[in-house]
Design a protein around this motif. Structure first.
Motif, PDB file in Angstrom:
ATOM      1  N   UNK A 159      52.418  21.286   2.138  1.00 28.20           N
ATOM      2  CA  UNK A 159      53.847  21.579   2.261  1.00 28.20           C
ATOM      3  C   UNK A 159      54.237  21.854   3.702  1.00 28.20           C
ATOM      4  N   UNK A 160      53.278  22.322   4.529  1.00 26.00           N
ATOM      5  CA  UNK A 160      53.595  22.591   5.929  1.00 26.00           C
ATOM      6  C   UNK A 160      53.472  21.355   6.808  1.00 26.00           C
ATOM      7  N   UNK A 161      53.145  20.237   6.241  1.00 26.84           N
ATOM      8  CA  UNK A 161      53.136  18.995   7.004  1.00 26.84           C
ATOM      9  C   UNK A 161      54.555  18.444   7.086  1.00 26.84           C
ATOM     10  N   UNK A 162      54.728  17.420   7.925  1.00 25.92           N
ATOM     11  CA  UNK A 162      56.055  16.809   8.046  1.00 25.92           C
ATOM     12  C   UNK A 162      56.574  16.256   6.736  1.00 25.92           C
ATOM     13  N   UNK A 163      55.787  15.427   6.023  1.00 20.76           N
ATOM     14  CA  UNK A 163      56.268  14.917   4.733  1.00 20.76           C
ATOM     15  C   UNK A 163      56.518  16.021   3.708  1.00 20.76           C
ATOM     16  N   UNK A 164      55.689  17.058   3.725  1.00 24.67           N
ATOM     17  CA  UNK A 164      55.882  18.148   2.765  1.00 24.67           C
ATOM     18  C   UNK A 164      57.190  18.879   2.986  1.00 24.67           C
ATOM     19  N   UNK A 165      57.505  19.167   4.239  1.00 26.76           N
ATOM     20  CA  UNK A 165      58.773  19.834   4.538  1.00 26.76           C
ATOM     21  C   UNK A 165      59.957  18.936   4.211  1.00 26.76           C
ATOM     22  N   UNK A 166      59.838  17.648   4.484  1.00 26.61           N
ATOM     23  CA  UNK A 166      60.930  16.729   4.182  1.00 26.61           C
ATOM     24  C   UNK A 166      61.175  16.618   2.677  1.00 26.61           C
ATOM     25  N   UNK A 167      60.103  16.605   1.881  1.00 22.26           N
ATOM     26  CA  UNK A 167      60.282  16.558   0.429  1.00 22.26           C
ATOM     27  C   UNK A 167      60.934  17.833  -0.089  1.00 22.26           C
ATOM     28  N   UNK A 168      60.581  18.980   0.489  1.00 20.39           N
ATOM     29  CA  UNK A 168      61.211  20.233   0.082  1.00 20.39           C
ATOM     30  C   UNK A 168      62.697  20.232   0.437  1.00 20.39           C
ATOM     31  N   UNK A 169      63.016  19.756   1.638  1.00 27.00           N
ATOM     32  CA  UNK A 169      64.423  19.682   2.048  1.00 27.00           C
ATOM     33  C   UNK A 169      65.191  18.706   1.165  1.00 27.00           C
ATOM     34  N   UNK A 170      64.541  17.592   0.810  1.00 22.08           N
ATOM     35  CA  UNK A 170      65.198  16.603  -0.062  1.00 22.08           C
ATOM     36  C   UNK A 170      65.520  17.206  -1.428  1.00 22.08           C
ATOM     37  N   UNK A 171      64.606  17.982  -1.979  1.00 24.58           N
ATOM     38  CA  UNK A 171      64.874  18.653  -3.248  1.00 24.58           C
ATOM     39  C   UNK A 171      65.998  19.663  -3.147  1.00 24.58           C
ATOM     40  N   UNK A 172      66.024  20.420  -2.041  1.00 22.88           N
ATOM     41  CA  UNK A 172      67.093  21.400  -1.845  1.00 22.88           C
ATOM     42  C   UNK A 172      68.449  20.720  -1.693  1.00 22.88           C
ATOM     43  N   UNK A 173      68.479  19.603  -0.981  1.00 19.91           N
ATOM     44  CA  UNK A 173      69.746  18.882  -0.798  1.00 19.91           C
ATOM     45  C   UNK A 173      70.275  18.379  -2.140  1.00 19.91           C
ATOM     46  N   UNK A 174      69.390  17.825  -2.975  1.00 24.35           N
ATOM     47  CA  UNK A 174      69.822  17.332  -4.274  1.00 24.35           C
ATOM     48  C   UNK A 174      70.361  18.433  -5.171  1.00 24.35           C
ATOM     49  N   UNK A 175      69.655  19.558  -5.220  1.00 22.36           N
ATOM     50  CA  UNK A 175      70.108  20.667  -6.065  1.00 22.36           C
ATOM     51  C   UNK A 175      71.381  21.302  -5.514  1.00 22.36           C
ATOM     52  N   UNK A 176      71.465  21.451  -4.193  1.00 25.41           N
ATOM     53  CA  UNK A 176      72.673  22.035  -3.599  1.00 25.41           C
ATOM     54  C   UNK A 176      73.883  21.136  -3.835  1.00 25.41           C
ATOM     55  N   UNK A 177      73.691  19.821  -3.739  1.00 28.08           N
ATOM     56  CA  UNK A 177      74.795  18.906  -4.025  1.00 28.08           C
ATOM     57  C   UNK A 177      75.257  18.988  -5.467  1.00 28.08           C
ATOM     58  N   UNK A 178      74.296  19.073  -6.402  1.00 26.15           N
ATOM     59  CA  UNK A 178      74.663  19.201  -7.819  1.00 26.15           C
ATOM     60  C   UNK A 178      75.373  20.526  -8.085  1.00 26.15           C
ATOM     61  N   UNK A 179      74.919  21.595  -7.426  1.00 25.50           N
ATOM     62  CA  UNK A 179      75.555  22.904  -7.613  1.00 25.50           C
ATOM     63  C   UNK A 179      76.986  22.888  -7.105  1.00 25.50           C
ATOM     64  N   UNK A 180      77.201  22.303  -5.948  1.00 28.30           N
ATOM     65  CA  UNK A 180      78.558  22.222  -5.390  1.00 28.30           C
ATOM     66  C   UNK A 180      79.453  21.370  -6.279  1.00 28.30           C
TER      67      UNK A 180
END
Length: 218
Positions: free
Chosen positions: A94-115
């Motif tokens: 998760x602390x690698x570049x792809x791991x952080x990007x996947x976490x951010x991608x999940x947060x963006x999707x959930x935040x967009x759905x919440x909004x």
């Protein structure tokens, strides 16, 4: 003969939107908490591929034979065979570049759905039977359209960065059969829905103008 919708439809949809809003909110909180715990517990240093790294995330991977040409049989009837794309998962820390990007991608999707559900709740709370066309509702519909378009752009940029960050991992992987590996980037963001919402906002504004004209004539 004029037909009317059952009186319970609008309250039922309003309650359903509220339920989904709180479900997405709970999912966002849980996802953010789990990602934070993984980041706090993850080890620093080099990130080799393989076992022994418990704090990882999965990156969708597509793989297929290097030759993607369609096979055409001779004679009649003719048969066209197209190589099928296979999918899999690449586990990265998760602390690698792809791991952080996947976490951010999940947060963006959930935040967009919440909004989105938040705006829907505001729309349903503002609708009135005697005056359905209101400027505030038109602004919220337009905001939903811009939300979907903005989410599409952000997700596309993250997926492109993810494709670049996973290339060193794929270079370390050797497969017996000759295949090509890449991140499974699917452009499934709601950009089309965003355009539809913006068009709907324009139609709604026209309805507001017609309602005002009708009130002035009366």
């Amino acid at each position: 003969m004029e037909t009317k919708s059952p009186y319970w439809v609008f309250p039922a949809v309003k309650r359903l939107v509220t339920l989904f809003y709180y479900l997405v909110l709970a999912a966002l909180v849980i996802f953010a908490a789990m990602s934070s715990l993984k980041l706090l517990n993850a080890q620093t240093g080099p990130f080799p591929l393989g076992e022994g790294q418990p704090n990882y995330v999965s990156v969708p991977v597509a793989w297929a034979p290097q030759s993607d040409k369609t096979i055409v049989t001779a004679g009649e009837p003719r048969l066209f065979l197209t190589p099928q794309k296979q999918t899999g998962q690449l586990q990265v820390p998760i602390r690698s570049g792809p791991g952080l990007l996947m976490s951010i991608l999940g947060l963006v999707g959930l935040a967009g759905a919440l909004w989105m559900f938040f705006l829907l709740r505001r729309i349903f709370s503002s609708v009135q039977a005697d005056s359905p066309f209101q400027p505030a509702i038109a602004r919220r519909i337009a905001a939903m359209g811009f939300l979907f378009l903005g989410q599409t752009v952000v997700e596309l940029l993250i997926k492109l960065a993810l494709w670049q960050q996973t290339r060193p991992y794929f270079k370390q992987i050797t497969i017996a059969s000759q295949t090509s590996l890449s991140v499974d980037i699917q452009l499934d963001s709601p950009w089309l829905l965003g355009l539809i919402m913006l068009a709907l906002a324009q139609v709604y504004r026209r309805g507001i103008e017609m309602q005002l004209e009708n009130e002035l004539t009366v």
